[in-house]
Scaffold this motif. Structure first.
Motif, PDB file in Angstrom:
ATOM      1  N   VAL A 146     151.557  50.383 -34.251  1.00 46.70           N
ATOM      2  CA  VAL A 146     151.178  51.795 -34.167  1.00 46.70           C
ATOM      3  C   VAL A 146     151.465  52.467 -35.508  1.00 46.70           C
ATOM      4  N   CYS A 147     151.203  51.925 -36.583  1.00 48.35           N
ATOM      5  CA  CYS A 147     151.648  52.335 -37.910  1.00 48.35           C
ATOM      6  C   CYS A 147     151.194  53.739 -38.299  1.00 48.35           C
ATOM      7  N   GLN A 148     151.907  54.759 -37.797  1.00 45.82           N
ATOM      8  CA  GLN A 148     151.642  56.157 -38.124  1.00 45.82           C
ATOM      9  C   GLN A 148     152.961  56.828 -38.445  1.00 45.82           C
ATOM     10  N   SER A 149     152.962  57.599 -39.501  1.00 42.96           N
ATOM     11  CA  SER A 149     154.172  58.296 -39.906  1.00 42.96           C
ATOM     12  C   SER A 149     154.340  59.564 -39.081  1.00 42.96           C
ATOM     13  N   GLY A 150     155.510  59.709 -38.481  1.00 43.54           N
ATOM     14  CA  GLY A 150     155.803  60.893 -37.685  1.00 43.54           C
ATOM     15  C   GLY A 150     156.264  62.048 -38.557  1.00 43.54           C
ATOM     16  N   LYS A 151     156.593  63.174 -37.930  1.00 45.92           N
ATOM     17  CA  LYS A 151     156.961  64.368 -38.693  1.00 45.92           C
ATOM     18  C   LYS A 151     158.299  64.227 -39.417  1.00 45.92           C
ATOM     19  N   ASN A 152     159.159  63.298 -38.985  1.00 45.80           N
ATOM     20  CA  ASN A 152     160.435  63.076 -39.670  1.00 45.80           C
ATOM     21  C   ASN A 152     160.342  61.987 -40.730  1.00 45.80           C
ATOM     22  N   GLY A 153     159.151  61.406 -40.914  1.00 43.66           N
ATOM     23  CA  GLY A 153     158.972  60.367 -41.913  1.00 43.66           C
ATOM     24  C   GLY A 153     159.151  58.959 -41.378  1.00 43.66           C
ATOM     25  N   TYR A 154     159.464  58.828 -40.101  1.00 47.25           N
ATOM     26  CA  TYR A 154     159.631  57.517 -39.491  1.00 47.25           C
ATOM     27  C   TYR A 154     158.333  57.123 -38.793  1.00 47.25           C
ATOM     28  N   CYS A 155     158.083  55.833 -38.700  1.00 47.00           N
ATOM     29  CA  CYS A 155     156.906  55.323 -38.012  1.00 47.00           C
ATOM     30  C   CYS A 155     156.976  55.734 -36.540  1.00 47.00           C
ATOM     31  N   SER A 156     155.872  56.187 -35.993  1.00 49.18           N
ATOM     32  CA  SER A 156     155.835  56.603 -34.585  1.00 49.18           C
ATOM     33  C   SER A 156     155.911  55.413 -33.629  1.00 49.18           C
ATOM     34  N   GLY A 157     155.655  54.216 -34.117  1.00 48.71           N
ATOM     35  CA  GLY A 157     155.701  53.032 -33.262  1.00 48.71           C
ATOM     36  C   GLY A 157     157.051  52.352 -33.252  1.00 48.71           C
TER      37      GLY A 157
END
Length: 81
Positions: free
Chosen positions: A16-27
């Motif tokens: 799920v390689c997407q960067s979340g709002k805190n900079g961590y991968c959402s997956g």
């Protein structure tokens, strides 16, 4: 001294390689650097990263549940009467 590892510790990536709002991968909840240098990281550091990812995921889930107004029911003990 590092512990002898017989098997490589697999990446926690779930695709799920997407960067979340805190900079961590959402997956997998790894930072960009943790993802980038995974194959160069020692087994000890990989275990530390995985524990950090588990904490980040738990915090994210608690935050999402509190934002949506949901409460998590505590499981009751089967032996309590």
């Amino acid at each position: 001294m590092d512990q002898l590892e017989f098997f490589d510790i697999p990446s926690p990536c779930i695709g799920v390689c997407q960067s979340g709002k805190n900079g961590y991968c959402s997956g997998c909840f790894r930072s960009r650097e943790e993802r980038l240098y995974w194959h160069q990281t020692s087994a000890y550091a990989k275990r530390v990263i995985i524990k950090a990812c588990q904490r980040r995921k738990a915090i994210s889930q608690r935050k999402n549940n509190s934002d949506s107004g949901q409460t998590i029911a505590k499981q009751t003990d089967l032996f309590d009467n």
